[in-house]
Design a protein around this motif. Structure first.
Motif, mmCIF file in Angstrom:
data_model
loop_
_atom_site.group_PDB
_atom_site.id
_atom_site.type_symbol
_atom_site.label_atom_id
_atom_site.label_comp_id
_atom_site.label_asym_id
_atom_site.label_seq_id
_atom_site.Cartn_x
_atom_site.Cartn_y
_atom_site.Cartn_z
ATOM 1 N N UNK A 98 -35.967 -19.057 147.636
ATOM 2 C CA UNK A 98 -35.496 -18.171 148.710
ATOM 3 C C UNK A 98 -36.244 -16.838 148.777
ATOM 4 N N UNK A 99 -37.221 -16.648 147.904
ATOM 5 C CA UNK A 99 -38.062 -15.456 148.057
ATOM 6 C C UNK A 99 -38.875 -15.582 149.337
ATOM 7 N N UNK A 100 -39.193 -14.432 149.884
ATOM 8 C CA UNK A 100 -40.038 -14.399 151.071
ATOM 9 C C UNK A 100 -41.452 -14.053 150.608
ATOM 10 N N UNK A 101 -42.420 -14.864 150.997
ATOM 11 C CA UNK A 101 -43.811 -14.534 150.685
ATOM 12 C C UNK A 101 -44.516 -14.066 151.949
ATOM 13 N N UNK A 102 -45.299 -13.007 151.796
ATOM 14 C CA UNK A 102 -46.068 -12.503 152.930
ATOM 15 C C UNK A 102 -47.505 -12.961 152.730
ATOM 16 N N UNK A 103 -47.979 -13.793 153.648
ATOM 17 C CA UNK A 103 -49.273 -14.456 153.484
ATOM 18 C C UNK A 103 -50.273 -13.918 154.500
ATOM 19 N N UNK A 104 -51.412 -13.462 153.995
ATOM 20 C CA UNK A 104 -52.477 -12.965 154.871
ATOM 21 C C UNK A 104 -53.521 -14.067 155.030
ATOM 22 N N UNK A 105 -53.642 -14.577 156.255
ATOM 23 C CA UNK A 105 -54.543 -15.708 156.495
ATOM 24 C C UNK A 105 -56.013 -15.288 156.555
ATOM 25 N N UNK A 106 -56.268 -13.992 156.665
ATOM 26 C CA UNK A 106 -57.661 -13.575 156.798
ATOM 27 C C UNK A 106 -58.346 -13.433 155.437
ATOM 28 N N UNK A 107 -57.575 -13.547 154.336
ATOM 29 C CA UNK A 107 -58.164 -13.311 153.014
ATOM 30 C C UNK A 107 -58.740 -14.570 152.370
ATOM 31 N N UNK A 108 -59.735 -14.348 151.517
ATOM 32 C CA UNK A 108 -60.281 -15.416 150.689
ATOM 33 C C UNK A 108 -59.736 -15.193 149.282
ATOM 34 N N UNK A 109 -59.229 -16.251 148.626
ATOM 35 C CA UNK A 109 -58.554 -16.017 147.349
ATOM 36 C C UNK A 109 -59.491 -15.647 146.201
ATOM 37 N N UNK A 110 -58.976 -14.819 145.320
ATOM 38 C CA UNK A 110 -59.652 -14.483 144.068
ATOM 39 C C UNK A 110 -58.913 -15.209 142.942
ATOM 40 N N UNK A 111 -59.519 -15.247 141.763
ATOM 41 C CA UNK A 111 -58.920 -15.786 140.551
ATOM 42 C C UNK A 111 -57.510 -15.218 140.364
ATOM 43 N N UNK A 112 -56.533 -16.084 140.144
ATOM 44 C CA UNK A 112 -55.135 -15.711 139.890
ATOM 45 C C UNK A 112 -54.362 -15.204 141.097
ATOM 46 N N UNK A 113 -54.865 -15.431 142.305
ATOM 47 C CA UNK A 113 -54.075 -15.133 143.493
ATOM 48 C C UNK A 113 -53.066 -16.260 143.724
#
Lengths: 116, 421
Positions: free
Chosen positions: A42-57
């Motif tokens: 039930x946590x809300x996650x805020x996701x940015x679609x413009x980002x490229x992931x880094x290690x441990x994201x």
């Protein structure tokens, strides 16, 4: 300076949590498997679609027509997408030959509301 | 030389529905409008089944069942939100852009260093950041940009971006383009042109502009000039799109006050009302948008989708909706340069549906008659002779659609739910 032109602004959580409005999604987490990283059902996650992931994201991804939240690891040139299930690690591994994983975006914040 | 691009979303409503339903990628999907009556968006798979645009559902029920087509009721609140995300994103890449309809944007690439890279960049960003596939057409006039877009959609060799710059390419493209595909040429005009032996865009290009002006007014003349590479239409003047109707203007002087902005929007709403009534249409969904000068620091733009409980085309209700929406997006102390209002989900005025609950029913009969009376007066004495003055009611929204998807991006209770395991 004309004092009537100056307005103190009120704090707005959007400024803190959202960098790119047009590329931001809110999603709800449905299970416990990322709880050791502080993400609960039930946590809300805020996701940015413009980002490229880094290690441990923490990333939102699409794999075999389903969407998942996973922890992103880089290890020996491979990309791992990890979750913990009952003490065991569940992971997708992306290699140059098996790359059906599509990263939708990177979680930039988690909102946990207390039951009050 | 001028250079324009048209970015057009592929099967927009279907693509929106697929964002949060990856299981539907490459599967047949269709979206229905007007209380699930007709097809208004079809995936390529559905097009291949031979189901035409605008066809009634009952006629193709057997195909839907036979091929397991997933069908959605139109969810305009959701489509409107996705649309404004796309527009926002594109305006951050190329500030000189103009929203043409819910799923089309014109961009001025005249002073851009590498138009081809920019076109690919826009396409890739919209896909990555919003999740919607698009095609981009680039050409020296907006008419050519539209032609190029048509080609980018039709032929996969272009990989989504078609650039018409080389005169030989242009000639080749125009020779193969039926007249009805040209921007601004409706069914009636295309029939009249065919009668005088003009069948392709190339035929039209060869026509004497003065002859066109005599027979088809200045609109026809401009069309011929645009086809000859002479850009006549600025970013702000284009023929009316079919899917949505909008009214927008840049202000002569910057506007700061809420009341002044609201008054401007009210006059656009009145204009929109006239357009809707002229074409015998009503709308259930509006997008209201405002923006500051893009060349000045602190550029701000915002849009608000309004769902009306019932289809309307009268001034009073359109104006009220504008005022309500403006309250949501207005920020004080900014210099606003432009505002607009767009009507989505256009329904024939005769086929409108009432909502289930009586208290939702907007007092429409009276205001419709009032609007008709105002139209008559304004027609006789000139536009704006008499107009409405107020704003502000509570707008409510009731779901009346059977296969509607969730409002993934606009409702706290309908956010996508995702597993980690």
């Amino acid at each position: 300076m004309n004092s009537t032109q100056h307005f103190e602004k009120t704090l707005d959580l959007n400024e803190l949590l959202i960098q790119k409005r047009s590329c931001t999604l809110f999603i709800t987490v449905n299970d416990n498997t990322l709880s050791q990283y502080g993400i609960y059902p039930d946590d809300l996650l805020i996701v940015d679609q413009s980002r490229t992931p880094k290690h441990k994201d923490v990333v939102l991804l699409r794999y075999l027509r389903n969407e998942y939240i996973r922890l992103f690891y880089k290890k020996n040139g491979k990309c791992l997408f990890v979750a913990q299930e009952q003490g065991k690690t569940a992971e997708f591994i992306e290699t140059p030959t098996d790359n059906d994983i599509e990263i939708i975006g990177v979680a930039v914040a988690r909102v946990h509301c207390f039951k009050v | 030389m001028t250079l324009f691009a048209l970015i057009d979303c592929n099967n927009f409503y279907v693509s929106c529905e697929r964002i949060f339903r990856p299981d539907l990628l490459k599967k047949p999907v269709a979206v229905l409008s007007n209380n699930d009556g007709c097809f208004i968006s079809r995936s390529n798979e559905v097009k291949a089944l031979g189901i035409p645009m605008g066809a009634p559902l009952f006629k193709y029920k057997y195909l839907i069942d036979q091929h397991n087509v997933t069908v959605f009721s139109a969810n305009f609140a959701f489509y409107g939100d996705i649309s404004s995300r796309i527009m926002h994103l594109i305006s951050e890449i190329v500030p000189a852009c103009e929203v043409y309809s819910i799923d089309e944007v014109f961009v001025d690439l005249t002073d851009v260093d590498s138009p081809k890279d920019t076109a690919h960049h826009i396409r890739q960003q919209v896909l990555k950041c919003v999740g919607i596939p698009t095609c981009v057409g680039v050409g020296p006039t907006q008419t050519f940009a539209k032609v190029a877009n048509y080609l980018a959609k039709k032929r996969s060799v272009y990989n989504g971006v078609c650039i018409l710059e080389d005169p030989q390419d242009i000639e080749e493209a125009l020779k193969n383009l039926p007249i009805k595909e040209i921007w601004g040429i409706g069914r009636r005009l295309s029939l009249r042109l065919k009668q005088v032996g003009i069948n392709t865009a190339y035929d039209l290009k060869k026509v004497d502009p003065r002859w066109m002006r005599q027979h088809f007014t200045v609109v026809g003349e401009r069309l011929v000039q645009e086809l000859n590479g002479l850009s006549c239409l600025s970013l702000e003047e284009q023929p009316e799109p079919k899917k949505s109707i909008q009214v927008s203007r840049s202000f002569a002087n910057d506007v700061t006050e809420f009341d002044e902005l609201r008054a401007n929007l009210a006059s656009y709403a009145t204009r929109l009302g006239v357009k809707l009534r002229e074409q015998g249409l009503k709308t259930t969904t509006l997008i209201i948008y405002i923006k500051t000068n893009r060349f000045k620091e602190g550029f701000y733009q915002a849009s608000q989708v309004v769902n009306l409980p019932q289809a309307v085309n009268d001034d009073a209700n359109l104006i009220k909706a504008c005022g309500k929406a403006l309250e949501q997006i207005f920020k004080p102390n900014l210099l606003y340069k432009k505002a607009g209002i767009m009507a989505l989900e256009l329904l024939p005025a005769s086929a409108e549906q009432y909502s289930l609950f009586k208290e939702d029913k907007i007092s429409s009969n009276k205001t419709e008659k009032l609007s008709e009376a105002l139209d008559k007066i304004n027609k006789k004495y000139g536009r704006g002779t008499i107009h409405s003055a107020a704003c502000g009611i509570q707008l409510t929204w009731k779901d009346r659609k059977e296969f509607k998807s969730l409002s993934y991006t606009t409702s706290w209770s309908e956010l996508p739910i995702v597993y980690a395991r």
